[in-house]
Design an enzyme around this catalytic site. Sequence first.
Site, PDB file in Angstrom:
ATOM      1  N   CYS A 107      36.258  33.314  40.663  1.00 18.64           N
ATOM      2  CA  CYS A 107      37.218  34.106  41.433  1.00 18.64           C
ATOM      3  C   CYS A 107      37.368  33.558  42.852  1.00 18.64           C
ATOM      4  CB  CYS A 107      36.801  35.578  41.461  1.00 18.64           C
ATOM      5  SG  CYS A 107      35.162  35.897  42.155  1.00 18.64           S
ATOM      6  N   ASP A 162      42.057  57.209  44.287  1.00 19.57           N
ATOM      7  CA  ASP A 162      42.662  56.153  45.101  1.00 19.57           C
ATOM      8  C   ASP A 162      43.591  56.647  46.202  1.00 19.57           C
ATOM      9  OD1 ASP A 162      43.184  53.476  45.767  1.00 19.57           O
ATOM     10  OD2 ASP A 162      44.965  53.427  44.515  1.00 19.57           O
ATOM     11  N   CYS A 166      37.909  35.918  35.649  1.00 19.31           N
ATOM     12  CA  CYS A 166      36.543  36.439  35.522  1.00 19.31           C
ATOM     13  C   CYS A 166      36.074  36.397  34.068  1.00 19.31           C
ATOM     14  CB  CYS A 166      36.480  37.873  36.039  1.00 19.31           C
ATOM     15  SG  CYS A 166      34.834  38.629  35.864  1.00 19.31           S
ATOM     16  N   LYS A 176      54.651  46.315  55.113  1.00 17.22           N
ATOM     17  CA  LYS A 176      56.002  46.876  55.145  1.00 17.22           C
ATOM     18  C   LYS A 176      56.949  46.083  56.049  1.00 17.22           C
ATOM     19  CE  LYS A 176      54.376  50.020  52.487  1.00 17.22           C
ATOM     20  NZ  LYS A 176      54.577  49.863  51.028  1.00 17.22           N
ATOM     21  N   CYS A 184      41.265  32.039  44.198  1.00 13.62           N
ATOM     22  CA  CYS A 184      42.143  32.783  45.110  1.00 13.62           C
ATOM     23  C   CYS A 184      42.975  31.822  45.958  1.00 13.62           C
ATOM     24  CB  CYS A 184      41.319  33.697  46.011  1.00 13.62           C
ATOM     25  SG  CYS A 184      42.341  34.664  47.150  1.00 13.62           S
ATOM     26  N   ASN A 225      34.553  39.210  43.387  1.00 15.69           N
ATOM     27  CA  ASN A 225      35.960  39.442  43.722  1.00 15.69           C
ATOM     28  C   ASN A 225      36.196  40.836  44.302  1.00 15.69           C
ATOM     29  OD1 ASN A 225      35.680  41.060  41.467  1.00 15.69           O
ATOM     30  ND2 ASN A 225      37.106  39.904  40.191  1.00 15.69           N
ATOM     31  N   CYS A 275      28.294  32.132  39.120  1.00 17.79           N
ATOM     32  CA  CYS A 275      29.734  31.939  38.888  1.00 17.79           C
ATOM     33  C   CYS A 275      30.533  32.147  40.175  1.00 17.79           C
ATOM     34  CB  CYS A 275      30.216  32.918  37.818  1.00 17.79           C
ATOM     35  SG  CYS A 275      31.996  32.837  37.486  1.00 17.79           S
TER      36      CYS A 275
END
Length: 306
Positions: free
Chosen positions: A191, A131, A246, A220, A195, A152, A188
């Site tokens: 999600c 990441d 979910c 920021k 939101c 999602n 489905c």
Amino acid sequence: MQLLEKNTRLVKEKARALGFDHCGIAKAEELTEDAFRLEQWLNKGMHGNMGYMANYFDKRIDPRKLVEGAQSVITLLLNYYPSATQQPDAPKIAKYAYGADYHEVIRGKLNEFLAELRGFLGDIQGRGFVDSAPVLERSWAQRSGLGWIGKNGNLIHKQAGSFFFIATLIVDVPLLYDAPTGDYCGSCTRCLDACPTGALVSPTVVDGSRCISYYTIELKDALIPGQMEGKFDNWMFGCDICQDVCPWNRFSSPNTTFTPIPEVLDFTTAQWEELTEEEFKRIFRHSPLKRSKYAGIRRNLKFLQG
């Protein structure tokens, strides 16, 4: 073939021994379709102020430009679903941030993993990522059979849901490659419907610049835009709404790696508001919350109060 089978089996055994929950392997090659989708996403400005998402585009779509001679992309999943929840009505924190900073935990595991692979594969070249580098982790996870990209935008594992960190190890040795799985979201739309900011603009497409996680962590600016007022559902750091609704996360089980920081579970709203900067730095020095810094947490709390 026997050597490939043996090496592949050992890779997956080592991954399990180091505590990773799932391991999949894909051939290192250019992600042509993903490159097109990423380019469209960036052109629409859905990365907001996250300028780093546009950096190193060529490396982001081709692992062979990150590791010379790369042949295999090993994807690893590490469960972070917590065994406990926060105090009722306290400012909400995304589950991934309950415990220690996953970058620190997983980076150490990746280094150990690569060292162990060299023990039986020889002097291989490889790099581990978690990441914080130009790697399309979810795409590689999907290609290696670990799940599909849900509506999602999260990777969903059919037997274990989506509360996982994704790590990637790119190596210059051939292995046996796993086959991708199908998409099991079906009709489905829970999600998409749940939101509150409309960040899920269409199935699998997330407008990052409208996501609560973006506003509470990545942004920021001194102030959160006023048009978002009343839409955060008391989320102070990150957001789990699209994962919590979910149906596949009914298979989530508590992790054994990330012990929640007591204050994350126990702090009331008043205690968060009374927290000093010195206390924040001491308590959360190894927590993902430090990404927002004390000023960001204060800003988010103020915004939630209206």
